[in-house]
Design a protein around this motif. Structure first.
Motif, PDB file in Angstrom:
ATOM      1  N   LEU A 396     -66.399   8.159  14.022  1.00 12.28           N
ATOM      2  CA  LEU A 396     -67.458   7.158  13.996  1.00 12.28           C
ATOM      3  C   LEU A 396     -66.976   5.825  13.432  1.00 12.28           C
ATOM      4  O   LEU A 396     -67.359   4.757  13.931  1.00 12.28           O
ATOM      5  CB  LEU A 396     -68.645   7.682  13.178  1.00 12.28           C
ATOM      6  N   CYS A 397     -66.151   5.881  12.396  1.00 10.26           N
ATOM      7  CA  CYS A 397     -65.619   4.637  11.832  1.00 10.26           C
ATOM      8  C   CYS A 397     -64.818   3.854  12.876  1.00 10.26           C
ATOM      9  O   CYS A 397     -64.855   2.619  12.922  1.00 10.26           O
ATOM     10  CB  CYS A 397     -64.755   4.934  10.608  1.00 10.26           C
ATOM     11  N   PRO A 413     -69.954   9.483  23.528  1.00  7.56           N
ATOM     12  CA  PRO A 413     -69.848  10.820  22.932  1.00  7.56           C
ATOM     13  C   PRO A 413     -70.269  10.808  21.459  1.00  7.56           C
ATOM     14  O   PRO A 413     -69.968   9.871  20.714  1.00  7.56           O
ATOM     15  CB  PRO A 413     -68.359  11.154  23.081  1.00  7.56           C
ATOM     16  N   ALA A 414     -70.974  11.850  21.063  1.00  7.60           N
ATOM     17  CA  ALA A 414     -71.463  11.941  19.687  1.00  7.60           C
ATOM     18  C   ALA A 414     -71.553  13.402  19.270  1.00  7.60           C
ATOM     19  O   ALA A 414     -71.802  14.279  20.108  1.00  7.60           O
ATOM     20  CB  ALA A 414     -72.840  11.288  19.558  1.00  7.60           C
ATOM     21  N   ARG A 415     -71.346  13.661  17.987  1.00  6.38           N
ATOM     22  CA  ARG A 415     -71.573  14.993  17.423  1.00  6.38           C
ATOM     23  C   ARG A 415     -73.026  15.041  16.980  1.00  6.38           C
ATOM     24  O   ARG A 415     -73.408  14.558  15.918  1.00  6.38           O
ATOM     25  CB  ARG A 415     -70.644  15.246  16.242  1.00  6.38           C
ATOM     26  N   LEU A 428     -68.005   4.810   6.263  1.00  3.52           N
ATOM     27  CA  LEU A 428     -68.851   4.562   7.427  1.00  3.52           C
ATOM     28  C   LEU A 428     -69.914   3.524   7.093  1.00  3.52           C
ATOM     29  O   LEU A 428     -70.189   2.623   7.903  1.00  3.52           O
ATOM     30  CB  LEU A 428     -69.505   5.860   7.899  1.00  3.52           C
ATOM     31  N   ARG A 429     -70.509   3.613   5.919  1.00  2.00           N
ATOM     32  CA  ARG A 429     -71.520   2.625   5.539  1.00  2.00           C
ATOM     33  C   ARG A 429     -70.909   1.220   5.490  1.00  2.00           C
ATOM     34  O   ARG A 429     -71.526   0.244   5.913  1.00  2.00           O
ATOM     35  CB  ARG A 429     -72.131   2.987   4.179  1.00  2.00           C
ATOM     36  N   ASP A 430     -69.684   1.136   4.990  1.00  2.00           N
ATOM     37  CA  ASP A 430     -69.029  -0.168   4.916  1.00  2.00           C
ATOM     38  C   ASP A 430     -68.687  -0.720   6.301  1.00  2.00           C
ATOM     39  O   ASP A 430     -68.603  -1.938   6.488  1.00  2.00           O
ATOM     40  CB  ASP A 430     -67.750  -0.064   4.082  1.00  2.00           C
ATOM     41  N   ALA A 431     -68.481   0.178   7.263  1.00  2.00           N
ATOM     42  CA  ALA A 431     -68.107  -0.266   8.618  1.00  2.00           C
ATOM     43  C   ALA A 431     -69.308  -0.766   9.414  1.00  2.00           C
ATOM     44  O   ALA A 431     -69.125  -1.414  10.466  1.00  2.00           O
ATOM     45  CB  ALA A 431     -67.434   0.880   9.373  1.00  2.00           C
ATOM     46  N   LEU A 432     -70.529  -0.499   8.950  1.00  2.00           N
ATOM     47  CA  LEU A 432     -71.708  -0.812   9.754  1.00  2.00           C
ATOM     48  C   LEU A 432     -71.986  -2.310   9.850  1.00  2.00           C
ATOM     49  O   LEU A 432     -72.311  -2.813  10.936  1.00  2.00           O
ATOM     50  CB  LEU A 432     -72.940  -0.083   9.206  1.00  2.00           C
ATOM     51  N   ASP A 433     -71.900  -3.021   8.753  1.00  3.99           N
ATOM     52  CA  ASP A 433     -72.270  -4.448   8.800  1.00  3.99           C
ATOM     53  C   ASP A 433     -71.439  -5.234   9.816  1.00  3.99           C
ATOM     54  O   ASP A 433     -72.000  -5.944  10.668  1.00  3.99           O
ATOM     55  CB  ASP A 433     -72.155  -5.066   7.404  1.00  3.99           C
ATOM     56  N   ASP A 452     -77.639   3.757  19.339  1.00  2.00           N
ATOM     57  CA  ASP A 452     -77.809   5.086  19.935  1.00  2.00           C
ATOM     58  C   ASP A 452     -76.732   6.058  19.464  1.00  2.00           C
ATOM     59  O   ASP A 452     -77.023   7.222  19.163  1.00  2.00           O
ATOM     60  CB  ASP A 452     -77.770   4.960  21.459  1.00  2.00           C
ATOM     61  N   LEU A 453     -75.497   5.616  19.402  1.00  2.00           N
ATOM     62  CA  LEU A 453     -74.421   6.477  18.902  1.00  2.00           C
ATOM     63  C   LEU A 453     -74.729   6.951  17.489  1.00  2.00           C
ATOM     64  O   LEU A 453     -74.616   8.141  17.172  1.00  2.00           O
ATOM     65  CB  LEU A 453     -73.096   5.708  18.928  1.00  2.00           C
ATOM     66  N   LEU A 454     -75.150   6.039  16.644  1.00  2.00           N
ATOM     67  CA  LEU A 454     -75.415   6.383  15.244  1.00  2.00           C
ATOM     68  C   LEU A 454     -76.644   7.281  15.123  1.00  2.00           C
ATOM     69  O   LEU A 454     -76.642   8.261  14.369  1.00  2.00           O
ATOM     70  CB  LEU A 454     -75.607   5.101  14.428  1.00  2.00           C
ATOM     71  N   LEU A 455     -77.686   6.977  15.872  1.00  2.00           N
ATOM     72  CA  LEU A 455     -78.913   7.771  15.776  1.00  2.00           C
ATOM     73  C   LEU A 455     -78.705   9.179  16.316  1.00  2.00           C
ATOM     74  O   LEU A 455     -79.218  10.156  15.757  1.00  2.00           O
ATOM     75  CB  LEU A 455     -80.050   7.078  16.524  1.00  2.00           C
ATOM     76  N   ARG A 456     -77.967   9.318  17.408  1.00  2.00           N
ATOM     77  CA  ARG A 456     -77.725  10.663  17.928  1.00  2.00           C
ATOM     78  C   ARG A 456     -76.866  11.489  16.978  1.00  2.00           C
ATOM     79  O   ARG A 456     -76.944  12.711  16.963  1.00  2.00           O
ATOM     80  CB  ARG A 456     -77.088  10.597  19.318  1.00  2.00           C
TER      81      ARG A 456
END
Length: 830
Positions: A396-397, A413-415, A428-433, A452-456
């Motif tokens: 995800l990162c 693709p998502a888990r 991951l939180r730091d990569a979001l902004d 959508d990737l993050l929510l799924r």
């Protein structure tokens, strides 16, 4: 306080009441009856050693003589040990006595020793002969681990230059791994029980102590006892070598003397001398590398305990501690590939700064590669566990910052929903902004795909929802841009994103939000309305709640696509504060749970419930709805209908409601029928109304005229008659009152059939005939019936009483034959 261990002995011995016989000899004080039963169930009273003791054994022969140690888990917490020795003849002179000393461990998973270490412990009782058996007494302290099976002994046994045992060991390890995983049990043919103990010790020391505590075994059984071994869920059973030819086909049979052909991991299985295949696992592949020299092998056994102690030693894969040892010793580089595979697949949870966590990260470094595609492949290839978790975070990162990856066609693709079980790590939180900022610059489609990737994946972060609300929602509410945006999103975002967008669009929007119809259609695709039970447990604007809102809004604006949409629209009218809710609810018959869920914590308007109370079949759900109306409603018609559905005829009479409520409720029930129409009254409600009407008529009280019309339904009339007959037979309904009403009608027309005003009176006439057919004449009080007639007709004079007595006697003279429960004959059906 109950101690960890309990003890028991079992043998054939004399008691004060009888001579000889198998029985419990002694138990420790704290054993419960259930524990005694569990231990005695595992006792074997037949012990046929391959090399029996002589008739008069010496102390030395007894010391080194045959014995059996079995171990097995009883449940998640407890395990039992059964130590058995030949005891010679019993007190009657009968040979073949056995003495069993059983030990209960109430904390079987909390251990630093392997169960096989209790082999030849000094604490086991081993009496021989009737006098010794009679004198044997449980020790004050339970048996402790012995000094026969140890790390040193098993290394020496495995590497004994006089006997090549490693090939057999490697096949045995893999066969036991299969048995622990639910495969066939393993039977090992041995020369002696002491040899069996060392084999079991080897297997046990090559796994953690906690895993060894799950390995059920026996150091000695015979081929004909394997049925009992299976009932005890033994994974590994030792038998004399000569018994191997008598084994069933559905066990893995290995001889310590026969040659076992070694296989190759992921290519060829091991083969026993008889040709049985044993799947090769990384456990044996690693063991082939580490068991080459005594000193290094002994160090590995210490490593196994060290690494098992770093984590919760419960449910560890048998090969995992060995894999950790291999991964940290350069001398075992030849087994590093297998070790890494085991660590990636079977590592337990561990603290982030622990040696285990660092090892997992090191193992996964190569598998993760350098690209987003490499990381996604590692996610797919790694079984669930800490290694797969690390791969997911790394993927995800990389993915949120990878423009090319985010622009691929179709769903990214998502888990699925992984972060619903785990918190998002800092990286991951730091990569979001920066990722969200880049997506904003690219437009709403890119924003939606990133979200959508993050929510799924289940990421719960307000920044993701905020960016959807500010960057995507405006385009969906604009009639000009909405069609193109929906076209771009349709194949590229999943259900979680559609629900998040729906929540943002509908929140604070009122009954009819300004959302184009094609947008509502797209958002609602595949999102069925939840059942009422689901919605009761939902929280506002969670996925279930949002599904209901989405289907409700769409149905209000576009019409229902399936029956569940109707109740979702009813619910939405209520939660959105629509003035149409009560009218919409009152115009239909709803499933009671649907109506209750639609109302929620609000007060149910009485008019909204009447059709459902009158038109729904009887059910626990209807009872709940009616109880709610009785508790919270001040609408007289609804309350009357609720009472009619809650109280059965027996309760209606026994609680006095027939006298106290009938007069007030009769006109209210009539109003309810005017609302619904006779056709809108469910048969269950109609039967109840007709029955109550007949009960009222026997007391001279009013009843709804509409109930008489309902008797035109033959089944309603028959069911009501059945209730009335049961009330009469149970002496709940007054038979004299029924006869009085029937006699009044009978008397109006001389000797002819009675003149019947409506179907209720017809039903009472049929009920009176039931009384005459089923009760002896001497039980019918003519005077009481006549007095009741006078009371009902308002004629208390003596002349009227005499006239009524004559009428009753005429009625009794027309006594019918016993009749089956009829369909009531009514003036409406004649």
């Amino acid at each position: 306080m109950t101690s960890r261990y309990g003890q028991l002995t079992y043998t054939s011995f004399d008691t004060a009441t009888h001579t000889g016989g198998w029985q419990v000899k002694e138990t420790s004080a704290d054993l419960t009856p259930d524990e005694v039963h569990a231990l005695t169930s595992g006792v074997r009273t037949v012990f046929r050693p391959a090399q029996p003791l002589p008739t008069y054994p010496t102390p030395e022969q007894l010391e080194h003589g045959p014995r059996r140690l079995a171990y097995g888990r009883l449940d998640r917490q407890r395990a039992g040990y059964w130590h058995t020795v030949p005891a010679g003849s019993d007190s009657t002179g009968r040979p073949g006595n056995v003495f069993a000393h059983a030990l209960l461990d109430r904390a079987a998973g909390e251990r630093s020793h392997r169960p096989i270490e209790w082999w030849r412990s000094d604490g086991w009782l081993c009496p021989y002969g009737p006098l010794a058996v009679a004198a044997a007494a449980l020790p004050g302290e339970p048996p402790t681990p012995g000094a026969v099976v140890t790390k040193d002994s098993v290394v020496q046994f495995a590497l004994d230059p006089g006997a090549w045992r490693l090939a057999t060991l490697f096949g045995l390890l893999d066969a036991v791994a299969g048995a622990l995983d639910g495969g066939p049990p393993v039977v090992l043919g041995v020369e002696s029980a002491d040899s069996a103990a060392q084999w079991i010790g080897l297997v046990s020391f090559l796994m953690s102590a906690g895993t060894a505590a799950r390995l059920n075994f026996s150091t000695f059984d015979r081929a004909d006892q394997l049925t009992l071994a299976r009932q005890s869920m033994q994974h590994l059973t030792a038998v004399p070598v000569d018994d191997l030819e008598y084994l069933p086909d559905d066990v893995v049979a290995i001889s310590e003397h026969a040659t076992l052909s070694l296989g190759e991991l992921d290519r060829e299985p091991h083969r026993t001398a008889d040709g049985q295949a044993i799947t090769v696992t990384p456990w044996s592949a690693m063991a082939q590398v580490v068991l080459l020299a005594a000193e290094s092998a002994r160090s590995v056994l210490d490593d196994i305990d060290h690494y098992a102690a770093e984590v919760a030693d419960a449910g560890l894969h048998p090969a995992w501690p060995l894999a950790m040892s291999v991964a940290h010793r350069d001398t075992f580089a030849d087994a590093l590939t297998e070790a890494h595979a085991v660590i990636a697949a079977h590592s337990p949870r561990a603290a982030g700064d622990s040696v285990v966590a660092r090892t997992i990260a090191e193992v996964m470094r190569g598998a993760l590669g350098t690209s987003t595609a490499d990381a996604w492949k590692a996610v797919q290839d790694t079984p669930d566990g800490p290694a797969a978790d690390l791969a997911t975070v790394s993927y995800l990162c990389r993915a949120v910052a990878d423009t090319e990856w985010l622009n691929q066609p179709g769903l990214i693709p998502a888990r699925a929903r992984w972060f619903e079980r785990h918190s998002a790590p800092r990286e991951l939180r730091d990569a979001l902004d920066p990722a969200l900022a880049a997506a904003r610059a690219d437009g709403p489609l890119r924003v939606a795909r990133l979200a959508d990737l993050l929510l799924r994946c289940g990421v719960d972060d307000d920044r993701v929802l905020d960016v959807l609300r500010h960057e995507v929602v405006p385009g969906l509410t604009d009639p000009e841009s909405a069609p193109g945006l929906v076209h771009g999103l349709r194949e590229n975002v999943g259900a979680p994103t559609r629900l998040a967008l729906a929540a943002a669009l509908l929140r604070d929007s009122g009954e009819a939000p300004a959302v184009p119809g094609e947008v509502l259609d797209w958002l609602a695709e595949g999102a069925t309305a939840p059942a009422p039970q689901e919605l009761w447990r939902a929280e506002e604007w969670d996925p279930v709640w949002t599904r209901a809102a989405l289907r409700g809004v769409r149905t209000v604006q576009r019409g229902a696509s399936d029956p569940a949409d109707r109740w979702a629209s009813l619910w939405w009218l209520r939660v959105s504060g629509s003035a149409r809710f009560a009218e919409f609810a009152g115009n239909s018959v709803w499933h009671p749970d649907e109506l209750s869920a639609a109302v929620g914590d609000s007060v149910l308007p009485g008019a909204a419930a009447v059709r459902t109370l009158m038109g729904a079949p009887s059910s626990p759900a209807l009872d709940r709805l009616a109880q709610t109306v009785l508790r919270t409603n001040n609408d007289d018609v609804a309350v009357a209908c609720a009472a009619m559905r809650i109280f059965d005829p027996r309760t209606w009479i026994e609680q006095g409601y027939a006298a106290s409520h009938q007069t007030a409720y009769a006109p209210l029930w009539e109003k309810a029928v005017e609302v619904t129409g006779v056709a809108g009254v469910h048969r269950d409600a109609a039967v109840r109304l007709v029955t109550f009407a007949a009960i009222a008529a026997t007391a001279g009280q009013p009843y709804p005229p509409a109930s008489a019309m309902m008797t035109s339904d033959a089944q309603v009339a028959a069911d009501a008659f059945g209730h009335l007959a049961a009330l009469l037979d149970g002496y709940v309904l007054n038979a004299m009152s029924v006869l009085a009403v029937a006699a009044l009608r009978f008397g109006h027309n001389g000797d002819d059939l009675p003149v019947l005003a409506d179907g209720i009176e017809d039903l009472i006439w049929q009920t009176a005939r039931h009384i005459l057919a089923t009760r002896p004449p001497e039980t019918l009080d003519v005077g009481m019936v006549a007095a009741t007639m006078a009371q009902l007709s308002g004629e208390p004079s003596d002349a009227a009483l005499r006239r009524h007595r004559k009428t009753v006697l005429k009625l009794l003279a027309r006594r019918p034959e016993a009749q089956p429960a009829p369909s009531a004959r009514t003036r409406w059906s004649r």
